[in-house]
Design an enzyme around this catalytic site. Structure first.
Site, mmCIF file in Angstrom:
data_model
loop_
_atom_site.group_PDB
_atom_site.id
_atom_site.type_symbol
_atom_site.label_atom_id
_atom_site.label_comp_id
_atom_site.label_asym_id
_atom_site.label_seq_id
_atom_site.Cartn_x
_atom_site.Cartn_y
_atom_site.Cartn_z
ATOM 1 C CE LYS A 175 -1.712 2.791 2.941
ATOM 2 N NZ LYS A 175 -1.630 3.996 2.087
ATOM 3 C CD GLU A 250 13.518 0.760 9.888
ATOM 4 O OE1 GLU A 250 13.906 1.624 10.700
ATOM 5 O OE2 GLU A 250 14.024 -0.370 9.829
ATOM 6 C CB CYS A 284 13.136 9.168 8.256
ATOM 7 S SG CYS A 284 14.222 8.174 7.249
ATOM 8 C CD GLU A 382 9.532 13.033 12.160
ATOM 9 O OE1 GLU A 382 8.436 12.501 12.389
ATOM 10 O OE2 GLU A 382 10.423 12.498 11.482
#
Ligand code: NAD
Length: 481
Positions: A175, A250, A284, A382
């Site tokens: 997906k 992750e 990331c 973040e």
């Protein structure tokens, strides 16, 4: 004429059973539509998992050399499609065309690494303690695995998961992120052309909160390899626990770059610019916190500021663009809100602010805050955008305490000429990746890629663990009758 793209299930292109579609906007042009994509439902997920489950018994018995041949053909096609695919990635993600070409190159590097390494991976045999017994560890594929990927590396992350899964004999339901479905569909077309048998790879588009959930909780799915936010990673971990489904997560980061007073300051600034603003700060492994020694802080900040102010922020398709837009309206809104909050919290805005083209696309100028206190949200949260938070320190111990003052632990870096400093940092930093005099985003396929603390869980990607995640180990003890 805007094209409609279908799901790929059992080597057939099918509309969603819902009959509904969603649009894919180019973030450099507000209101644009790159294509209509299927809004899939639980029934479509069921079809895809059913196809993958049916394909598994044959695929797991397909000789490794044949699986390698097909994956090798896929990589050949990927290389051939480099420019076409890079254009799609830039159109739907916004990153510059150079960065998109780099993403394809990175997927090729990693894919070729796994293609070669898988042969050695299957070679664990040895004599047992008693001479007449031979022992070995036999790796067994898991079965159907789910791959759920983010929009920031729409093709590289899916390859890093999917290719090891296929090489080890699993079948895949993939997906793509709903911001970047086109890259996912393009990859499915390459698998089709590479000759993958029906059902071995399936791709369905739609919302994570609806179909992503359905993939995760289906007991036929033996593992989920997910890259995305820590928030969603926790939801997936909890849902997967119901069936003890294996997870590889992750997740987010708040990566620190430490600049010591003996650093090569130009190199440190280059690293901050690359890892702070490539992909508009949406790696990331982007640098988002800069910890700079008090003695060189003014010089370093002014170096960063002058470089930021020279950057061309524009449509990523133009070769001269240094930084493209952020990925979409939600990102734009969240990053703007984080910048406003940092100002209210008392951080000093050194550079950044409005851009003339922000009406046409989701453009945000490279932004630097100084005088950032570790309690501020700009230090802790973040932001996932082109925003650097600079905090000063006096000693390396203090810098390490600051760097580790985070729920995250993905990547990190130090710039220093002192080997002792480098060693202290490597031992003390709480992160999955530690770089010395190299920017935080650098990685190689032969080394594990994954975070610690709330940046990741499960076996890391790449290296041998990238293959190991997708197999069960069977301990075999063989004695002649
Ligand atoms: P996200 O968590 O919003 O979405 C990631 C994927 O999960 C998408 O495909 C989404 O549709 C799907 N999803 C959403 N809700 C779901 C649910 N409840 N169940 C199952 N699937 C669901 O992340 P994003 O915004 O696409 O990506 C940005 C985040 O990804 C950042 O936090 C970034 O740090 C992280 N990231 C981490 C790495 C890494 O390797 N550690 C790499 C790239 C991005």
């Amino acid at each position: 004429m805007v094209e409609t793209y279908l799901n790929y299930i059992a080597n057939e292109w099918k509309p969603s059973r819902s009959g509904a579609t969603f649009e894919d906007e180019n973030p450099a042009q507000r209101g644009s539509n790159l294509g209509h994509f299927q809004s899939s439902t639980a029934q479509d997920v069921d079809d895809a998992i059913g196809a993958a489950a049916e394909a598994f018994p044959r695929w797991r018995r397909t000789p490794l050399t044949e699986r390698q041949q097909i994956v090798g053909e896929f990589l050949r096609l990927l290389k051939e499609a480099r420019n076409e695919l890079a254009r799609i990635v830039t159109l739907e993600n916004g990153k510059t065309i150079r960065e998109s070409r780099g993403e394809v190159d990175s997927a090729l590097l990693e894919g070729n690494y796994h293609l070669q390494q898988v042969s050695a991976f299957y070679g664990h045999t040895g004599p047992g303690s008693f001479r007449e017994i031979t022992t070995w560890v036999q790796y067994q594929p898991l079965g159907v695995v789910g791959v759920i990927s983010p929009w920031n590396f729409p093709m590289n992350v899916m390859c890093r998961k999917t290719l090891p899964a296929l090489l080890t004999g699993n079948t895949v339901v993939f997906k793509p992120a709903s911001f970047t479905p086109w890259s996912g569909i393009f990859m499915a077309k390459l698998f089709e052309r590479a000759g993958l048998p029906a059902g071995v790879f399936n791709c369905i588009t739609g919302l994570g909160s609806s179909i992503g959930n359905v993939i995760v909780r289906d007991p036929r799915v033996r593992a989920i390899s997910f890259t995305g936010s820590t928030e969603v990673g926790k939801i997936i971990q909890a849902r997967a626990a119901a069936n003890l489904t294996r997870t590889q997560l992750e997740l987010g980061g708040k990566n620190a770059l430490i600049v010591m007073d003996d650093a090569n300051i130009n190199q440190a600034a280059d690293a901050a610019m690359t890892a702070g603003f490539a992909c508009a700060g949406q790696w990331c492994t982007s640098t988002s916190r800069i910890l700079v020694h008090h003695a060189i802080a003014p010089q370093f900040i002014s170096l960063l500021t002058s470089r930021c102010e020279k950057m061309e922020v524009s449509d990523g398709l133009h070769e001269s663009t240094d930084m493209g837009p952020v990925a979409g309206p939600q990102q734009y809104h969240d990053i703007r809100a984080a910048i406003d909050k940092a100002k209210v919290d008392g951080a000093e805005l050194v550079t950044g602010g409005p851009t003339p083209n922000e009406e046409s696309g989701y453009f945000i100028r490279p932004t630097v805050f100084a005088c950032v206190d570790p309690h501020m949200a700009v230090f802790q949260e973040e932001i996932f955008g082109p925003v650097l938070a600079v905090t000063e320190f006096e000693t390396l111990d203090e810098a390490l305490t600051l760097a580790n003052n985070s729920i995250y632990g993905l990547s990190s870096s130090i710039f220093t000429r002192d080997l002792g400093n480098a060693k202290t940092y490597i031992d003390g930093i709480e992160a999955g990746l530690a770089h010395v005099n190299i920017q935080t985003g650098y990685k190689e396929p032969s080394l594990p890629f994954g975070g610690v603390k709330q940046s990741g869980a499960g076996l890391p990607e790449n290296s041998e663990s990238g293959l190991e995640f997708f197999v069960d180990r069977k301990a075999v003890y063989l004695k002649g009758a």
